[in-house]
Design an enzyme around this catalytic site. Structure first.
Site, PDB file in Angstrom:
ATOM      1  N   GLU A 297      -9.933   6.091   6.827  1.00  0.00           N
ATOM      2  CA  GLU A 297      -8.503   6.394   6.865  1.00  0.00           C
ATOM      3  C   GLU A 297      -8.082   7.686   6.149  1.00  0.00           C
ATOM      4  O   GLU A 297      -7.196   8.394   6.631  1.00  0.00           O
ATOM      5  CB  GLU A 297      -7.704   5.228   6.261  1.00  0.00           C
ATOM      6  CG  GLU A 297      -7.791   3.945   7.069  1.00  0.00           C
ATOM      7  CD  GLU A 297      -7.308   2.759   6.257  1.00  0.00           C
ATOM      8  OE1 GLU A 297      -8.022   2.316   5.336  1.00  0.00           O
ATOM      9  OE2 GLU A 297      -6.207   2.275   6.529  1.00  0.00           O
TER      10      GLU A 297
ATOM     11  N   ARG B 150       0.832  -1.204   0.000  1.00  0.00           N
ATOM     12  CA  ARG B 150       0.000   0.000   0.000  1.00  0.00           C
ATOM     13  C   ARG B 150       0.870   1.260   0.000  1.00  0.00           C
ATOM     14  O   ARG B 150       0.546   2.247  -0.652  1.00  0.00           O
ATOM     15  CB  ARG B 150      -0.983   0.009   1.180  1.00  0.00           C
ATOM     16  CG  ARG B 150      -1.905   1.218   1.195  1.00  0.00           C
ATOM     17  CD  ARG B 150      -3.101   1.049   2.114  1.00  0.00           C
ATOM     18  NE  ARG B 150      -4.140   0.224   1.505  1.00  0.00           N
ATOM     19  CZ  ARG B 150      -5.153   0.674   0.776  1.00  0.00           C
ATOM     20  NH1 ARG B 150      -5.295   1.975   0.552  1.00  0.00           N
ATOM     21  NH2 ARG B 150      -6.036  -0.151   0.270  1.00  0.00           N
TER      22      ARG B 150
HETATM   23  N1  MTE Z   1     -12.564   5.412  14.107  1.00  0.00           N
HETATM   24  C1  MTE Z   1     -12.659   5.120  15.420  1.00  0.00           C
HETATM   25  N2  MTE Z   1     -13.428   5.875  16.201  1.00  0.00           N
HETATM   26  N3  MTE Z   1     -11.966   4.067  15.969  1.00  0.00           N
HETATM   27  C2  MTE Z   1     -11.136   3.280  15.204  1.00  0.00           C
HETATM   28  O1  MTE Z   1     -10.527   2.348  15.718  1.00  0.00           O
HETATM   29  N4  MTE Z   1     -10.207   2.857  12.960  1.00  0.00           N
HETATM   30  C3  MTE Z   1      -9.863   3.437  11.658  1.00  0.00           C
HETATM   31  C4  MTE Z   1     -11.089   4.104  11.034  1.00  0.00           C
HETATM   32  N5  MTE Z   1     -11.739   4.964  11.991  1.00  0.00           N
HETATM   33  C5  MTE Z   1     -11.011   3.589  13.804  1.00  0.00           C
HETATM   34  C6  MTE Z   1     -11.780   4.662  13.299  1.00  0.00           C
HETATM   35  C7  MTE Z   1      -9.345   2.473  10.698  1.00  0.00           C
HETATM   36  S1  MTE Z   1      -7.720   2.053  10.781  1.00  0.00           S
HETATM   37  C8  MTE Z   1     -10.122   1.933   9.708  1.00  0.00           C
HETATM   38  S2  MTE Z   1      -9.457   0.895   8.550  1.00  0.00           S
HETATM   39  C9  MTE Z   1     -11.556   2.211   9.617  1.00  0.00           C
HETATM   40  O2  MTE Z   1     -12.008   3.078  10.642  1.00  0.00           O
HETATM   41  C10 MTE Z   1     -12.323   0.888   9.694  1.00  0.00           C
HETATM   42  O3  MTE Z   1     -13.680   1.051   9.689  1.00  0.00           O
HETATM   43  P1  MTE Z   1     -14.540   1.288   8.355  1.00  0.00           P
HETATM   44  O4  MTE Z   1     -13.990   0.390   7.298  1.00  0.00           O
HETATM   45  O5  MTE Z   1     -15.913   0.932   8.757  1.00  0.00           O
HETATM   46  O6  MTE Z   1     -14.363   2.721   8.014  1.00  0.00           O
HETATM   47 MO1  MOS Z   2      -7.295   0.142   9.229  1.00  0.00          MO
HETATM   48  S1  MOS Z   2      -5.256   0.423   9.344  1.00  0.00           S
HETATM   49  O1  MOS Z   2      -7.154  -0.614   7.648  1.00  0.00           O
HETATM   50  O2  MOS Z   2      -7.463  -1.159  10.288  1.00  0.00           O
END
Ligand code: MTE
Ligand code: MOS
Length: 782
Positions: free
Chosen positions: A723, A320
Site C-alpha cells: 500500500e 487508520r
Molecule cells: N497489487 C496487485 N497487483 N493487486 C492487488 O489487488 N492489492 C493491494 C496491494 N497490491 C493489490 C496489489 C492491497 S490493498 C494490499 S493490502 C496488498 O497488496 C495486499 O497484499 P500483501 O499484503 O501481500 O502486500
Molecule cells: Mo488492502 S486496502 O489492506 O486490502
C-alpha cells in the site's frame, strides 16, 4: 559450506524473480473463477437491485420472473436458512435487503437460471414495489443529522485548544477528497457447490477466505467446518474483496443451498460498480496554530468519511485515517476527530491505504496553506515539521517513531532528482510562460504496518516435502497479483536451500489453513512468510536429524545448501534425504504459525503501539498544466522507496509503480458522480477513467533504497510494500497545486480538491488569477 556460496540456489530471497503466474497472466492461460470448467447443472445468477437510495419494500412479486424459460429460482431475504447478515465487524448488515433498501443498487432479490441470458431477462420481471423515503446522501447531510455507522473516534494529545489560542498564527481550512472504484480486472464472483453431506464448497474471489467461510455459514446456518472456501488467485482486489466478496459468495451459496445445484454469481462491470463499495470520500476540516517559521503548535482536525449504508470496515478505515494524519510530521497538541457518516449510498470499504491516504492528504494541504500564508517555501515548512529526536518522535496515538529514515530518503532524493536546480529552472520557465505552467513537489510517506487490531496479526502455513524432494506450500494469504505467492515460496526455498522451481504453491483454502486474517494491510508476506518459514524450519530440523544419524555426525554439522545436504565432505541430494526420512518414518509435513510481537491497541483511548514498524518512501513529481484548458501531464517522477531488505526487488518495483499510478488515478482523473437521487452515474469505463499507459509519468525513476534492513526481525528483514507507494502519488497532486499557485506568485492558497480533474485545475487557475487581478490581497484561508 563454501559450496553454498559458490552454487547457491535459484530464486533466493533478495533476488528479482518474476511472478509465479507471470507467463500465465500474459498468455491468458491463468485461470480465474469464471475460466474454471463449469460443473454440470450450474445455475447462473443475476441480482435484482434497488433503483431508490432509500425506500420501504412494500412487496416483491416473482411470478412473471419464474415464468421465464430456464429460471430455477428467485430468492429474497425470506429465503435464508440462517441469518440475513454479513457484517464483518459489527452486526445487522443484510445480504439481501429485507424491509427497506438504503442505497440505489442494493440487492433485493437474486434470480438463478440455466443461462445468464435467462437470469438477466427474468430479473427484469421481478416486480418490486417501493415506497420512497427521504435519503441522506452527502457527508454534510449526515453530519448535520449526526448520522453515523459507528460512534465518532477521537485522538487527543495535550491541550489543542490552549495551543491554538497561544499560537502566533492560526488558519482554518478544508479539503474534499473523492472516492475511487477498485476497478479490479476480474469483477466480484463466486461459485458455490453443495456437497453430499450438506456442506458447501465455495470458489470465491476474496482476500479473506475465512470471512467468506463465516458469512456463508451464518446465512446457511452451517458450522464453519461444513464450509470450505477456496481461492487460487484474484484478478486484482485492492481492498475491494476484503469484506465485500462475502456478500457475493453468500448469495451464490444461498442459491446452491436452496436449489441443490451449483450456482455462480458474477457481477458484470456496471453491476460491480453500482452494487459494491469503494474508497471513502472524505471531508477534512482543520484549525491549525503555528509559529512564524511554520512549525505546527496545535491542531484540531475533523475527518468525515462517507461510509454508506452500513458500517462494513468503515470504523477500521477511520481508525487508520486518524493514525495517519501525522504522517511524517510531529504534531505536538492535537484533537483529531473521525466521523464515519451513515448515508444512503453504497457501503464504502477497504481500498489500498485503508484511510491512510485520506488521513495524510489533509495535513499536506494544511502545511502548504501555512507556507503560502508565511510566504515560505513549502518544502522548508514540510522539513521543519518532520519527526525528529525525542521529544519530537511520539505519534498522537502514543507510538514512538524509532525507525525514521525520512531525512535519509530526503537527502537521497534531493541529490538524485536535482530538486534545487529543477526548482530554479521551473521558476524561470514559469516567469516566461503565461499559459503553460510547471509545478514540482515532494511528498514523503510513513505508513504503519500491521492491522490496528492486534488479534488480526497472525498467520498459518502448511508445508509438505514429498519423497522426490519437491515441496508443496500452502498458507493463509491470498494472491491478488501482488506477488505474495512467489515471495513466500522464495522463503521456503531458502530454508531448504532448494531451487525455487521445486516449491509449488497451491490455492488458499480454509480447510488447509484455518482461522486466517484477510490478506490486507500490506502484511501478507510479513505474516505468511514467517508462518511458512516456521513450518519449513520444523521439517528441516527433522530432516537434519535423519542426515546426522546417516552420516554419524552431530546435528550441528549438517548443512543444507544448493539443493544438497552436507556433513563434512559427504553429501546427499535434498531428494535423497527426503526419501530416507520417509523410509525411517519421519514426518515430512508441518504447520507453521506466526504472531506479530510487541503490538498493543486500546480502541477506547485510541492509544498504543498498533504498528510493528513503519514503511517509508519519498517522491518528487513535476507536472505541466495548460492554464487555459486545465489539462496536464506528469513530466517526471522520482521515487526512493523503503522495502527493508526486499524479498523480491522485481515484485516490489511492480508494487511501487502500480501503487503510484493507482494513487494518481485517485487524485487526478477517477471521478465518481452520483446524481441528485443518489444513483451512481459513472459505472463503466465509458464514464469512469482510470489511468492508462500514457498517463504514467513520461520519465519515471523508481529506486528501491538499498542497505536498509528492517530494524525489526521481520522475514529476512524485509518490509511490506503493497500500500505505501500509493500515497506517493500525493506528490503529483501537490505539484499540480504548485503549478496553479505560480499564477499568483505563490501568494494565494490554492482551492483545489481531489481528484484534480482538468475541470478543477482550470477552476483553481481561474480562482488564483482572480485573486491576483483584484489587487493581490492574500486571502486568510481556503
Ligand atoms: N497489487 C496487485 N497487483 N493487486 C492487488 O489487488 N492489492 C493491494 C496491494 N497490491 C493489490 C496489489 C492491497 S490493498 C494490499 S493490502 C496488498 O497488496 C495486499 O497484499 P500483501 O499484503 O501481500 O502486500
Ligand atoms: Mo488492502 S486496502 O489492506 O486490502
Amino acid at each position: 559450506m563454501n559450496d553454498a556460496l559458490i552454487l547457491g540456489i535459484a530464486g533466493a530471497p533478495g533476488t528479482a524473480q518474476h511472478h509465479d503466474s507471470a507467463s500465465l497472466h500474459v498468455t491468458g492461460r491463468a485461470q480465474f473463477i469464471d475460466d474454471i470448467a463449469e460443473p454440470p447443472g450450474l445455475l447462473h445468477c443475476k441480482l435484482v437491485t434497488s433503483p431508490h437510495a432509500h425506500a420501504r419494500i412494500i412487496g416483491i412479486d416473482s411470478t412473471a420472473a419464474l415464468a421465464v424459460p430456464g429460471v430455477a429460482a428467485v430468492l429474497t431475504a425470506d429465503d435464508f436458512p440462517g441469518a440475513n447478515d454479513i457484517a464483518p465487524i459489527l452486526k445487522g448488515e443484510p445480504c439481501l435487503a429485507a424491509d427497506v433498501v438504503d442505497y440505489a443498487g442494493q440487492a433485493v432479490a437474486i434470480v438463478a437460471a440455466e443461462t445468464l441470458a435467462a437470469a438477466r431477462e427474468a430479473a427484469k420481471h421481478v416486480a418490486v414495489q417501493y415506497q420512497p423515503l427521504a435519503p441522506v446522501l452527502s457527508i454534510e447531510a449526515a453530519l448535520a443529522a449526526e448520522s453515523y455507522v459507528a460512534p465518532p473516534q477521537i485522538i487527543v494529545r495535550g491541550d489543542a485548544d490552549a495551543a491554538l489560542a497561544a499560537a502566533p498564527h492560526r488558519l482554518k481550512g478544508r479539503l474534499r477528497t473523492g472516492g475511487q472504484d477498485h476497478f479490479y480486472l476480474e469483477g466480484q464472483i463466486a461459485t458455490a457447490m453443495l456437497r453430499d453431506d450438506g456442506g458447501m464448497h465455495v470458489l470465491s474471489s476474496t482476500q479473506h477466505p475465512t470471512e467468506v467461510q463465516h458469512g456463508v455459514s451464518h446465512v446457511l446456518n452451517l458450522p464453519f467446518a461444513a464450509v470450505t472456501v477456496e481461492v487460487r488467485r484474484m484478478g486484482g482486489a485492492f481492498g475491494g474483496k476484503e469484506s465485500q466478496a462475502t456478500q457475493i459468495a453468500a448469495m451464490a451459496a444461498l442459491v446452491a443451498a436452496r436449489t441443490g445445484r451449483p450456482a455462480k454469481l458474477r457481477l458484470a462491470r456496471d453491476d460491480d460498480m453500482i452494487v459494491t463499495g469503494k474508497r471513502h470520500d472524505f471531508l477534512i476540516n482543520w484549525d491549525v496554530g503555528f509559529d512564524g517559521e511554520g512549525r505546527i503548535l496545535g491542531l484540531d482536525m475533523r475527518l468525515a468519511a462517507r461510509a454508506g449504508n452500513v458500517a462494513d470496515l468503515s470504523p477500521a478505515v477511520m481508525t487508520r485515517a486518524l493514525c495517519h494524519v501525522d504522517n511524517v510530521y510531529f504534531l505536538p497538541a492535537v484533537r483529531l476527530r473521525g466521523y464515519a457518516c451513515k448515508t444512503n449510498t453504497v457501503s464504502n470499504t477497504a481500498f489500498r491505504g485503508f484511510g491512510g491516504p485520506q488521513g495524510m492528504i489533509g495535513t499536506e494541504a494544511m502545511i502548504e496553506q501555512i507556507a503560502r500564508h508565511l510566504a515560505l517555501p513549502v518544502e522548508a515548512v514540510r522539513a521543519r515539521n518532520y519527526y525528529g529526536a525525542p521529544p519530537r518522535a511520539t505519534t498522537p496515538y502514543g507510538q514512538e517513531v524509532e525507525d525514521n529514515i525520512i531525512p535519509l530518503l530526503s537527502a537521497k532524493l534531493e541529490a538524485s532528482a536535482q530538486l534545487a536546480e529543477r526548482r530554479a529552472a521551473i521558476d524561470r520557465f514559469n516567469r516566461a510562460s503565461p499559459v503553460i505552467r510547471k509545478g514540482l513537489a515532494t511528498f514523503a510517506v510513513k505508513f504503519g504496518i500491521s492491522f490496528n487490531i492486534p488479534t488480526l496479526n497472525q498467520a498459518g502455513a502448511l508445508v509438505h516435502v514429498y519423497t522426490d524432494g519437491s515441496v508443496h506450500l500452502n498458507h493463509g494469504g491470498t494472491e491478488m497479483g501482488q506477488g505474495l505467492f512467489v515471495k513466500v515460496a522464495q522463503v521456503v526455498a531458502d530454508v531448504f536451500q532448494i531451487d525455487l522451481g521445486h516449491v509449488r504453491v497451491s490455492a488458499t483454502t480454509t480447510d488447509k489453513v484455518p482461522n486466517t486474517s484477510a490478506t490486507a494491510a500490506s502484511s501478507g508476506s510479513d505474516l505468511n512468510g514467517m508462518a511458512a518459514y516456521n513450518a519449513a524450519i520444523d521439517i528441516r530440523a527433522r530432516m537434519a536429524t535423519v542426515a546426522a544419524a546417516q552420516f554419524g555426525v552431530p546435528i550441528e554439522s549438517v548443512t543444507f545448501s544448493a539443493n544438497r545436504v552436507y556433513a563434512g565432505n559427504r553429501s546427499l541430494s535434498f531428494a535423497e534425504l527426503a526419501k530416507l526420512a520417509w523410509q525411517q518414518r519421519v514426518s515430512l509435513s508441518a504447520t507453521g504459525f506466526y504472531r506479530t510481537p510487541n503490538l498493543s491497541w486500546d480502541a477506547k483511548t485510541m492509544r498504543g503501539r498498533p504498528f510493528y514498524y513503519f514503511a517509508y518512501g519519498i517522491a518528487a513529481s513535476e507536472v505541466a498544466i495548460d492554464t487555459l484548458t486545465g489539462e496536464y501531464r506528469v513530466l517526471r517522477t522520482d521515487i526512493v522507496h523503503d522495502c527493508g531488505r526486499s524479498l523480491n526487488p522485481a515484485i516490489d518495483r511492480g508494487q511501487i509503480e502500480g501503487g503510484f499510478v493507482q494513487g494518481m488515478g485517485w487524485l487526478t482523473m477517477e471521478e465518481l458522480w452520483w446524481d441528485a437521487e443518489g444513483r451512481l452515474r459513472t459505472h463503466a469505463p465509458s464514464t469512469y477513467k482510470i489511468p492508462g499507459s500514457r498517463d504514467i509519468p513520461a520519465d519515471f525513476r523508481v529506486h528501491i533504497l538499498e542497505d536498509s534492513p528492517n530494524p525489526e526481525p521481520t522475514i529476512f528483514r524485509s518490509k511490506a510494500v503493497g500500500e505505501p507507494p500509493l500515497m506517493l502519488a500525493i506528490s503529483v497532486w501537490l505539484a499540480l497545486r504548485d503549478a496553479v499557485a505560480s499564477l499568483g506568485d505563490n501568494r494565494f492558497p490554492v482551492a483545489l480538491d481531489a481528484p484534480a480533474t482538468p475541470e478543477r485545475v482550470l477552476a483553481a487557475a481561474a480562482d488564483i488569477r482572480r485573486h491576483a487581478a483584484s489587487g493581490g490581497a492574500a486571502l486568510p484561508s481556503v
